[in-house]
Design a protein around this motif. Structure first.
Motif, PDB file in Angstrom:
ATOM      1  N   PHE A  36      55.657  41.268  41.596  1.00  0.00           N
ATOM      2  CA  PHE A  36      55.361  42.094  40.438  1.00  0.00           C
ATOM      3  C   PHE A  36      56.500  43.096  40.276  1.00  0.00           C
ATOM      4  O   PHE A  36      57.288  43.308  41.194  1.00  0.00           O
ATOM      5  CB  PHE A  36      54.045  42.851  40.634  1.00  0.00           C
ATOM      6  N   ARG A  37      56.549  43.736  39.132  1.00  0.00           N
ATOM      7  CA  ARG A  37      57.523  44.802  38.935  1.00  0.00           C
ATOM      8  C   ARG A  37      56.908  45.905  38.085  1.00  0.00           C
ATOM      9  O   ARG A  37      55.995  45.670  37.298  1.00  0.00           O
ATOM     10  CB  ARG A  37      58.796  44.261  38.299  1.00  0.00           C
ATOM     11  N   GLN A  38      57.443  47.083  38.271  1.00  0.00           N
ATOM     12  CA  GLN A  38      56.962  48.227  37.511  1.00  0.00           C
ATOM     13  C   GLN A  38      58.134  49.094  37.109  1.00  0.00           C
ATOM     14  O   GLN A  38      58.844  49.632  37.962  1.00  0.00           O
ATOM     15  CB  GLN A  38      55.965  49.045  38.331  1.00  0.00           C
ATOM     16  N   ALA A  39      58.347  49.189  35.809  1.00  0.00           N
ATOM     17  CA  ALA A  39      59.386  50.037  35.250  1.00  0.00           C
ATOM     18  C   ALA A  39      58.805  51.421  34.986  1.00  0.00           C
ATOM     19  O   ALA A  39      57.592  51.571  34.833  1.00  0.00           O
ATOM     20  CB  ALA A  39      59.925  49.420  33.965  1.00  0.00           C
ATOM     21  N   VAL A  99      44.452  35.431  48.274  1.00  0.00           N
ATOM     22  CA  VAL A  99      43.895  34.087  48.400  1.00  0.00           C
ATOM     23  C   VAL A  99      43.592  33.443  47.057  1.00  0.00           C
ATOM     24  O   VAL A  99      43.323  32.243  47.002  1.00  0.00           O
ATOM     25  CB  VAL A  99      42.637  34.087  49.286  1.00  0.00           C
ATOM     26  N   ARG A 100      43.637  34.190  45.966  1.00  0.00           N
ATOM     27  CA  ARG A 100      43.367  33.600  44.659  1.00  0.00           C
ATOM     28  C   ARG A 100      44.540  32.750  44.214  1.00  0.00           C
ATOM     29  O   ARG A 100      45.696  33.121  44.397  1.00  0.00           O
ATOM     30  CB  ARG A 100      43.081  34.688  43.634  1.00  0.00           C
ATOM     31  N   PHE A 101      44.245  31.642  43.590  1.00  0.00           N
ATOM     32  CA  PHE A 101      45.266  30.680  43.214  1.00  0.00           C
ATOM     33  C   PHE A 101      46.124  31.201  42.074  1.00  0.00           C
ATOM     34  O   PHE A 101      45.666  31.357  40.951  1.00  0.00           O
ATOM     35  CB  PHE A 101      44.608  29.360  42.805  1.00  0.00           C
ATOM     36  N   LEU A 102      47.393  31.533  42.400  1.00  0.00           N
ATOM     37  CA  LEU A 102      48.388  31.935  41.409  1.00  0.00           C
ATOM     38  C   LEU A 102      47.871  33.013  40.452  1.00  0.00           C
ATOM     39  O   LEU A 102      48.012  32.909  39.232  1.00  0.00           O
ATOM     40  CB  LEU A 102      48.873  30.721  40.621  1.00  0.00           C
ATOM     41  N   ALA A 103      47.282  34.019  41.025  1.00  0.00           N
ATOM     42  CA  ALA A 103      46.801  35.132  40.210  1.00  0.00           C
ATOM     43  C   ALA A 103      47.970  35.831  39.529  1.00  0.00           C
ATOM     44  O   ALA A 103      49.063  35.926  40.086  1.00  0.00           O
ATOM     45  CB  ALA A 103      46.032  36.109  41.087  1.00  0.00           C
ATOM     46  N   THR A 104      47.739  36.332  38.324  1.00  0.00           N
ATOM     47  CA  THR A 104      48.797  37.013  37.577  1.00  0.00           C
ATOM     48  C   THR A 104      48.449  38.473  37.307  1.00  0.00           C
ATOM     49  O   THR A 104      49.162  39.141  36.556  1.00  0.00           O
ATOM     50  CB  THR A 104      49.051  36.302  36.243  1.00  0.00           C
ATOM     51  N   THR A 105      47.387  38.961  37.896  1.00  0.00           N
ATOM     52  CA  THR A 105      47.009  40.351  37.728  1.00  0.00           C
ATOM     53  C   THR A 105      47.027  41.068  39.071  1.00  0.00           C
ATOM     54  O   THR A 105      46.902  40.442  40.129  1.00  0.00           O
ATOM     55  CB  THR A 105      45.610  40.477  37.112  1.00  0.00           C
ATOM     56  N   ASP A 107      44.854  42.924  40.474  1.00  0.00           N
ATOM     57  CA  ASP A 107      43.639  42.821  41.281  1.00  0.00           C
ATOM     58  C   ASP A 107      43.440  41.444  41.876  1.00  0.00           C
ATOM     59  O   ASP A 107      42.468  41.195  42.588  1.00  0.00           O
ATOM     60  CB  ASP A 107      42.414  43.242  40.465  1.00  0.00           C
ATOM     61  N   GLY A 108      44.380  40.542  41.617  1.00  0.00           N
ATOM     62  CA  GLY A 108      44.292  39.218  42.215  1.00  0.00           C
ATOM     63  C   GLY A 108      44.917  39.123  43.588  1.00  0.00           C
ATOM     64  O   GLY A 108      44.916  38.054  44.200  1.00  0.00           O
ATOM     65  N   TYR A 109      45.463  40.232  44.071  1.00  0.00           N
ATOM     66  CA  TYR A 109      46.139  40.255  45.359  1.00  0.00           C
ATOM     67  C   TYR A 109      45.546  41.334  46.254  1.00  0.00           C
ATOM     68  O   TYR A 109      45.093  42.376  45.790  1.00  0.00           O
ATOM     69  CB  TYR A 109      47.642  40.473  45.166  1.00  0.00           C
ATOM     70  N   ASP A 110      45.566  41.044  47.550  1.00  0.00           N
ATOM     71  CA  ASP A 110      44.895  41.913  48.508  1.00  0.00           C
ATOM     72  C   ASP A 110      45.844  42.831  49.285  1.00  0.00           C
ATOM     73  O   ASP A 110      45.457  43.921  49.702  1.00  0.00           O
ATOM     74  CB  ASP A 110      44.110  41.053  49.504  1.00  0.00           C
ATOM     75  N   PHE A 111      47.056  42.371  49.508  1.00  0.00           N
ATOM     76  CA  PHE A 111      48.002  43.134  50.325  1.00  0.00           C
ATOM     77  C   PHE A 111      49.302  43.312  49.552  1.00  0.00           C
ATOM     78  O   PHE A 111      49.779  42.384  48.894  1.00  0.00           O
ATOM     79  CB  PHE A 111      48.275  42.417  51.654  1.00  0.00           C
ATOM     80  N   TRP A 112      49.880  44.506  49.671  1.00  0.00           N
ATOM     81  CA  TRP A 112      51.086  44.847  48.914  1.00  0.00           C
ATOM     82  C   TRP A 112      52.163  45.419  49.817  1.00  0.00           C
ATOM     83  O   TRP A 112      51.859  46.157  50.772  1.00  0.00           O
ATOM     84  CB  TRP A 112      50.745  45.875  47.841  1.00  0.00           C
TER      85      TRP A 112
END
Length: 122
Positions: A36-39, A99-105, A107-112
């Motif tokens: 992901f990216r954040q400007a 663990v979600r398949f190719l999430a694009t949001t 909240d679809g990811y657990d660790f950052w």
């Protein structure tokens, strides 16, 4: 899983850069990974994702054809190769796993990971 993104820096428009996301933990190879990216002043946005087996990827339209995501599970590392960089690619880049398949949001990811700054000068 703990993630660490690296490889950011300053590059001229049209140049290339490769980001790395290195993970600790034996379960990394069984998770899907996204970049992901954040400007400044903008929301965090999806850039690219790859599933655990490295057979399927997904890209944001804005980077399709210029960025390539790949992974080396033996090294617990996911890469983001960025070519033909533009000024609008300037942002902090984060990697995330889940663990979600190719999430694009988000909240679809657990660790950052902590993020790495990419600055493209025009």
């Amino acid at each position: 899983v703990q993630l660490q993104a690296s490889g950011g820096g300053l590059v001229q428009a049209g140049g290339s850069m490769r980001l790395s996301c290195t993970a600790s933990g034996r379960t990394f190879s069984s998770t899907n990974v996204g970049w992901f990216r954040q400007a400044p002043g903008k929301e965090r946005e999806f850039v690219a994702g790859i599933i655990r087996s490295d057979t399927t990827t997904r890209y944001a339209e804005s980077v399709k054809g210029r960025f390539t995501i790949s992974r080396d599970n033996a090294k617990n590392t996911v890469y983001l190769q960025m070519n033909s960089l533009k000024a609008e690619d300037t942002a902090i880049y984060y990697c995330a796993s889940g663990v979600r398949f190719l999430a694009t949001t988000v909240d679809g990811y657990d660790f950052w990971g902590q993020g790495t700054q990419v600055t493209v000068s025009s």
